[in-house]
Design a protein around this motif. Structure first.
Motif, PDB file in Angstrom:
ATOM      1  N   VAL A 114      20.086  42.225  48.738  1.00 15.99           N
ATOM      2  CA  VAL A 114      21.003  41.700  49.743  1.00 15.99           C
ATOM      3  C   VAL A 114      21.328  40.281  49.319  1.00 15.99           C
ATOM      4  N   GLY A 115      22.599  40.033  48.930  1.00 20.96           N
ATOM      5  CA  GLY A 115      22.938  38.682  48.529  1.00 20.96           C
ATOM      6  C   GLY A 115      24.263  38.615  47.815  1.00 20.96           C
ATOM      7  N   THR A 116      24.613  37.403  47.385  1.00 16.46           N
ATOM      8  CA  THR A 116      25.862  37.162  46.669  1.00 16.46           C
ATOM      9  C   THR A 116      25.595  36.229  45.500  1.00 16.46           C
TER      10      THR A 116
ATOM     11  N   LEU B 283      33.747  40.407  36.763  1.00 15.76           N
ATOM     12  CA  LEU B 283      32.700  39.772  37.565  1.00 15.76           C
ATOM     13  C   LEU B 283      33.108  38.409  38.106  1.00 15.76           C
ATOM     14  N   ASP B 284      34.327  37.988  37.842  1.00 12.70           N
ATOM     15  CA  ASP B 284      34.788  36.674  38.284  1.00 12.70           C
ATOM     16  C   ASP B 284      34.806  36.587  39.807  1.00 12.70           C
ATOM     17  N   GLY B 285      34.484  35.420  40.333  1.00 10.79           N
ATOM     18  CA  GLY B 285      34.498  35.215  41.778  1.00 10.79           C
ATOM     19  C   GLY B 285      33.142  35.505  42.391  1.00 10.79           C
ATOM     20  N   THR B 286      33.138  35.712  43.691  1.00 11.68           N
ATOM     21  CA  THR B 286      31.900  35.991  44.432  1.00 11.68           C
ATOM     22  C   THR B 286      31.566  37.468  44.352  1.00 11.68           C
ATOM     23  N   VAL B 287      30.374  37.771  43.884  1.00 16.29           N
ATOM     24  CA  VAL B 287      29.901  39.148  43.739  1.00 16.29           C
ATOM     25  C   VAL B 287      28.798  39.396  44.755  1.00 16.29           C
TER      26      VAL B 287
ATOM     27  N   ILE C 138      27.514  46.938  44.099  1.00 14.61           N
ATOM     28  CA  ILE C 138      27.851  45.639  43.532  1.00 14.61           C
ATOM     29  C   ILE C 138      29.374  45.538  43.586  1.00 14.61           C
ATOM     30  N   ALA C 139      29.874  44.480  44.200  1.00 12.99           N
ATOM     31  CA  ALA C 139      31.315  44.454  44.481  1.00 12.99           C
ATOM     32  C   ALA C 139      31.849  43.035  44.552  1.00 12.99           C
ATOM     33  N   ASN C 140      33.129  42.912  44.201  1.00 15.34           N
ATOM     34  CA  ASN C 140      33.905  41.700  44.440  1.00 15.34           C
ATOM     35  C   ASN C 140      35.355  42.126  44.667  1.00 15.34           C
TER      36      ASN C 140
END
Length: 205
Positions: free
Chosen positions: A2-4, A19-23, A43-45
């Motif tokens: 659980v996290g970013t 993978l750029d940005g907040t994942v 796993i997502a952005n």
């Protein structure tokens, strides 16, 4: 999980762009002596989402994956459009064939200078004693013309073989068989092409 996280990278230009940005990470994923176990792992952005759920082991498998890519332009200069991929692996008992299914769809997009609609590719195969045997099918509308694809796939430690290849679009038809030997990398086989204009076929191939 659980996290970013931000600024993630694997020293690969294409993967790093995805993978750029907040994942964000969520769910559970573990590999033990009993195999791989995923429980609503994600796993997502904004560019890509990958999800996995189920168990994969040598004696039993009931595993599902899902991949959603916001735009094919993130991985190819010649294509655009949202991509959705769904896959599964099923094994009822040790020694039985592992049943593999993979389906990809692009509802609307662009391929080169041509409009692309309703693109679908599917793989239905089994894995037995190190040999994959299955069928590949596909269809799409490219620049208003329907394209279809069908072939048989066999792959093992020595070779990769495509047989009964059949591809058609706008009067172009490609048929034949091709085998690639892994040790030498050499190709053997024959492809027959009947066409008055191969421009649309070339865009897909």
């Amino acid at each position: 999980f659980v996290g970013t996280g931000t600024g993630l990278g694997v020293d690969d230009t294409t993967a790093d762009a995805l993978l750029d940005g907040t994942v964000s990470l969520s769910g559970r994923l573990a590999r033990t002596e009993a195999g791989i176990r995923a429980e609503d792992f994600s796993i997502a952005n904004q560019q890509v989402q990958f999800r996995a759920d189920g168990r994969y082991a040598s004696d039993a498998a009931d595993f599902d994956i899902a991949l959603d890519l916001s735009d094919l332009a993130l991985v190819s200069e010649e294509a655009s459009g949202a991509l959705a991929v769904r896959g599964s692996a099923r094994l009822t008992e040790a020694g039985a064939p592992l049943v593999l299914v993979l389906d990809g769809q692009v509802p609307s997009g662009q391929l080169g200078r041509y409009g692309l609609r309703d693109a679908k590719v599917g793989v239905a195969a089994t894995l037995t004693d190190g040999t994959i045997n299955g069928d590949v099918t596909g269809s799409a509308m490219l620049d208003g013309h329907r394209a279809t694809l069908g072939m048989n796939l066999v792959a093992d430690a020595e070779r990769q073989a495509l047989s009964d290849i059949g591809f058609e679009i706008a009067g172009t038809r490609i048929t034949g068989d091709v085998t690639r030997m892994l040790e030498s990398g050499l190709l053997e086989g024959r492809l027959d092409v009947a066409a008055s204009d191969v421009s649309l076929a070339a865009a897909l191939l």
